[in-house]
Design a protein around this motif. Sequence first.
Motif, PDB file in Angstrom:
ATOM      1  N   GLU A   1       0.824  -1.205   0.000  1.00 16.98           N
ATOM      2  CA  GLU A   1       0.000   0.000   0.000  1.00 16.98           C
ATOM      3  C   GLU A   1       0.860   1.257   0.000  1.00 16.98           C
ATOM      4  O   GLU A   1       0.567   2.228  -0.703  1.00 16.98           O
TER       5      GLU A   1
ATOM      6  N   GLN B   1       1.042   4.014  -2.950  1.00 22.97           N
ATOM      7  CA  GLN B   1       0.777   5.417  -2.646  1.00 22.97           C
ATOM      8  C   GLN B   1       1.928   6.296  -3.108  1.00 22.97           C
ATOM      9  O   GLN B   1       1.714   7.380  -3.670  1.00 22.97           O
TER      10      GLN B   1
ATOM     11  N   SER C   1       1.700   6.569  -6.818  1.00 23.40           N
ATOM     12  CA  SER C   1       0.628   7.487  -7.202  1.00 23.40           C
ATOM     13  C   SER C   1       1.026   8.928  -6.958  1.00 23.40           C
ATOM     14  O   SER C   1       0.789   9.802  -7.807  1.00 23.40           O
ATOM     15  N   ASP C   2       1.629   9.187  -5.799  1.00 17.36           N
ATOM     16  CA  ASP C   2       2.046  10.557  -5.475  1.00 17.36           C
ATOM     17  C   ASP C   2       3.054  11.072  -6.492  1.00 17.36           C
ATOM     18  O   ASP C   2       3.024  12.242  -6.881  1.00 17.36           O
TER      19      ASP C   2
END
Length: 231
Positions: free
Chosen positions: A84, A88, A91-92
Amino acid sequence: IQRENFIGISLRNIAANLRQHEEMVNTVIQTGKAEEFEIIHLRSDNKPMNMLVNSSFVEFNGNDAILSVNRDITDRREIEKLIERALQEWSDTVDAVSDMIILTDAGNQIRRCNKATTLFFDCDYHDLIGKNLNEICNFETSTEQFPRFNETDLENQRNSPLNAKIWEGQLADHPNEWFEITNHRVSPSKRNENYNNYRVHIIKNVTERKKSESSLNLLKTAVEQAADSVV
């Protein structure tokens, strides 16, 4: 906790969340059915331990009892947290890029994309996932539509995964804009061969650059014509 030390103690003494533990027990008693819960127990050193508990209401030596099968899933939860966190961070990172970034599978279906892509197509992230890239992104050049890899391209990138193919053209729904698209084949993976035919597409709006190039060409032509007239 050693087995001989475990016998006779109350599970309340090792429950990290006593209220959650009591709710679990009450649920099993009320339903009388097998139930599955995830709770946290405390080890002898007070470190938390994620447990997957399957409990049933039974009769034991003439008394009501709860039979539980507990499985330690601490390692699994730690791995899930790492995954996760990595997702993340990915994605960031890609969401901070103004260019469109799209990951497609062997069938050219979109598996991931960044925020710039959703803004460009004016739709939700989940609306794009699973769609065929060629159906929503008609990339037009003088000779072909949205670029596809042929067998020669695939063989070249198997030998040198860092190689990329670059096209420049226009999207059908944006005739007044120019885009540059770069295709990168995902590096081969022995752990998951399904990713070996995945590709990353980076689509960059180069309209301003094309305008500048056009202006420079016009200026160059004007200068050459002026020079010819002087002669």
